[in-house]
Design a protein around this motif. Sequence first.
Motif, PDB file in Angstrom:
ATOM      1  N   GLY A  48       1.591   5.225  -2.549  1.00 50.40           N
ATOM      2  CA  GLY A  48       1.440   6.577  -2.017  1.00 50.40           C
ATOM      3  C   GLY A  48       2.466   7.546  -2.584  1.00 50.40           C
ATOM      4  O   GLY A  48       3.648   7.213  -2.703  1.00 50.40           O
ATOM      5  N   SER A  49       2.012   8.756  -2.908  1.00 46.87           N
ATOM      6  CA  SER A  49       2.914   9.718  -3.550  1.00 46.87           C
ATOM      7  C   SER A  49       4.064  10.108  -2.620  1.00 46.87           C
ATOM      8  O   SER A  49       5.186  10.339  -3.076  1.00 46.87           O
ATOM      9  N   ARG A  50       3.801  10.163  -1.318  1.00 41.56           N
ATOM     10  CA  ARG A  50       4.848  10.580  -0.386  1.00 41.56           C
ATOM     11  C   ARG A  50       5.933   9.524  -0.226  1.00 41.56           C
ATOM     12  O   ARG A  50       7.084   9.847   0.054  1.00 41.56           O
ATOM     13  N   TRP A  51       5.539   8.267  -0.367  1.00 38.20           N
ATOM     14  CA  TRP A  51       6.547   7.203  -0.297  1.00 38.20           C
ATOM     15  C   TRP A  51       7.328   7.166  -1.605  1.00 38.20           C
ATOM     16  O   TRP A  51       8.461   6.711  -1.659  1.00 38.20           O
ATOM     17  N   TYR A  93       6.730  13.067   7.702  1.00 37.00           N
ATOM     18  CA  TYR A  93       5.421  13.520   8.193  1.00 37.00           C
ATOM     19  C   TYR A  93       4.995  12.955   9.556  1.00 37.00           C
ATOM     20  O   TYR A  93       4.617  13.729  10.434  1.00 37.00           O
ATOM     21  N   TYR A 118       0.835  -1.210   0.000  1.00 36.77           N
ATOM     22  CA  TYR A 118       0.000   0.000   0.000  1.00 36.77           C
ATOM     23  C   TYR A 118       0.862   1.250   0.000  1.00 36.77           C
ATOM     24  O   TYR A 118       0.492   2.275  -0.576  1.00 36.77           O
ATOM     25  N   LYS A 119       2.020   1.179   0.660  1.00 35.40           N
ATOM     26  CA  LYS A 119       2.897   2.356   0.689  1.00 35.40           C
ATOM     27  C   LYS A 119       3.414   2.673  -0.706  1.00 35.40           C
ATOM     28  O   LYS A 119       3.498   3.842  -1.098  1.00 35.40           O
ATOM     29  N   ASP A 135       7.956  10.035  -3.504  1.00 34.59           N
ATOM     30  CA  ASP A 135       8.869  11.180  -3.619  1.00 34.59           C
ATOM     31  C   ASP A 135       9.875  11.230  -2.469  1.00 34.59           C
ATOM     32  O   ASP A 135      10.676  12.164  -2.371  1.00 34.59           O
ATOM     33  N   GLY A 136       9.827  10.223  -1.597  1.00 40.38           N
ATOM     34  CA  GLY A 136      10.886  10.091  -0.595  1.00 40.38           C
ATOM     35  C   GLY A 136      10.777  11.028   0.595  1.00 40.38           C
ATOM     36  O   GLY A 136      11.757  11.286   1.283  1.00 40.38           O
ATOM     37  N   THR A 137       9.559  11.542   0.886  1.00 39.87           N
ATOM     38  CA  THR A 137       9.423  12.435   2.041  1.00 39.87           C
ATOM     39  C   THR A 137       8.538  11.837   3.140  1.00 39.87           C
ATOM     40  O   THR A 137       8.370  12.447   4.186  1.00 39.87           O
ATOM     41  N   ALA A 138       7.982  10.635   2.892  1.00 42.23           N
ATOM     42  CA  ALA A 138       6.944  10.106   3.786  1.00 42.23           C
ATOM     43  C   ALA A 138       7.368  10.103   5.251  1.00 42.23           C
ATOM     44  O   ALA A 138       6.597  10.514   6.119  1.00 42.23           O
TER      45      ALA A 138
END
Lengths: 410, 214
Positions: free
Chosen positions: A263-266, A274, A259-260, A268-271
């Motif tokens: 995700g866009s944040r996973w 957060y 699922y990760k 683009d490497g910033t997840a």
Amino acid sequence: MNRFSLALSRGIARVTESALGPYQTAVIRIGFSATWLLFLLREFPHRQELYGPDGPWSRDLAEQLIGTNGAFTALMWFDGRVWFETVYALAVLAGVLLLLGWRTRTMSVLFMVGVLSLQNRSVFMGDGGDNVLHLMSIYLVFTRCAQVWSLDARRAPRARAARIRGERVTDRTGPALWGVLGCALLTVTLVGRMQGDWLIPALLWTVWAAQALWWLAGRRAGSGEPRIVLDVVANVVHNGALLVIMAEACLIYATAGWYKIQGSRWQDGTAVYYPLHLESFSPWPALADLLSASGTLVMLVTYGTVLVQVAFPFTLFNRRVKNVLLAVMITEHAAIAVVLGLPFFSLAMIAADAVFLPTSFLRRLGAGTARVRNRVLCRRAERVRMPGQRGPGSPGSPGSPEATHVGFGA
Amino acid sequence: MLSLRYRVVVALALAVVAVGVCVHLGMTFLHVAPANTVSRQHGEAVDEWIYPEFEQNWKLFAPNPLQQNISVQVRASVRGTDGMTVTSGWYDLSAEDGRAIDGNLLPSHTQQNELRRAWDFFVATHDSQNRPVGLRGALSEAYLRRIAVLRLDRNDAVRATTGGGGVLEGVQVRSRTTNVPPPEWSREKVSTTPSYRELPWWKVPRDEALGGVR
């Protein structure tokens, strides 16, 4: 075809003749019961607010929800503060005794009853850690998780030796426990408190009946065939449950990982940045800032997390890679415990990870623990100068390397 | 070697366990996997098997981690001993939880999960006009109200509002959502102005106004 049938018969022989993974099942038994026990002790001051009859999730609200989903909870059997305190205390006691491996099968059932009773009473209090404990407490009931590192494993050879010497060994505790719990079960069923889903009540009755069968088979003289059959069935059930536990751990990582990936944040490497800045998961804001100061570092941890979670189930086919990933995941969970303030979730996950630890490592761990224990006990004994008390040490503490593969009761 | 009778028993046990394990793992897989052809066709059977005891959700921080801080705040309407009704200021309960978690090696579920999940439960069971959907909607309202009353009681809100005695008559809850500011090293820009969702006033039943958990 011949090769296939040969492999099949070898496989059948393997799952029938022994309960596999004695050290792995023992370590998860200790791990999950310790996690639950520490949680109950930590929440002791908050127990009323979490699960008590007058908490925010009041008895009335719980009753309405349970009426629709049929979840099992002994807390709803009777009303009032006294019953609540009793159940909480029994949950703690079952946790201690399962940890020590005393009458393990019975305690695993009581442990499950404790976990389900509290968690199902207030479902909106839990998190992922509670979810892991919930499932594993049910699966543990099916395992022979006290073959090593338990009081049961210490008692079994003693009883056998006594029997060989020709002494009559009569166990009074077992039947007494069985009788008391049977009466309780019968009472609760008769007064109609066992409503809702049939699964857990059926499980309780089945284990109770199986215990009686086991006892009867052990008493009956003759060929001993019934006893052997029960032993084989117990092995098969144990091995099935062990497979389910391992598969469940893989499913947890697979779902979390796959699922990760979406995700866009996973991506683009910033997840990872957060959660570190959410109020509920940032007990150490300065540490969080330090960890997320470097974008490259955050990106590496983000990608690493997904990589490890997705890859883990596949690495089970290679021992060495599996062990490396296991070390990485246990380390990451230990870090999460502190950094995100999720100690019990992390402990539960580490306990689940432990089912994949190699036997050689677990035996060394056990031996090491035993050495430390003996040293501590010797020192204390010398200080007190009471030679009479220098016994074999505190019973049931992990690590008597000689107690391997001891068959014990059902 | 066991006699035939007992070998049959063992074979049966093997078959039952093998089937049980396969079915359970299959059902669990369908439960955690995204909705698909098979799970849509057999959704009822899967739910029947999974609920209530095998429910699971491993999507914490996935597909995306939460990127907003949601503060749940509450204010009280208090009738003083003089019969006048006074409205208190807003109490930021999430901020209180946050402070309790700060520097805490062992955060309690009461600080980390209770309010956060109660709010999630409320949002999941209400439409955008804050109207409850089904029984669970009604339950979530009562739950949130009881948490609010408990927290107000701990803050000694009645005394703080009236300066003396009084009775808690109603509570109002609102949420304040703020984006987590993007990392310094990223070139992203997001608004950091909070947005509010204000719920209607709820009446507090007489017996509940005494504070709940003792």
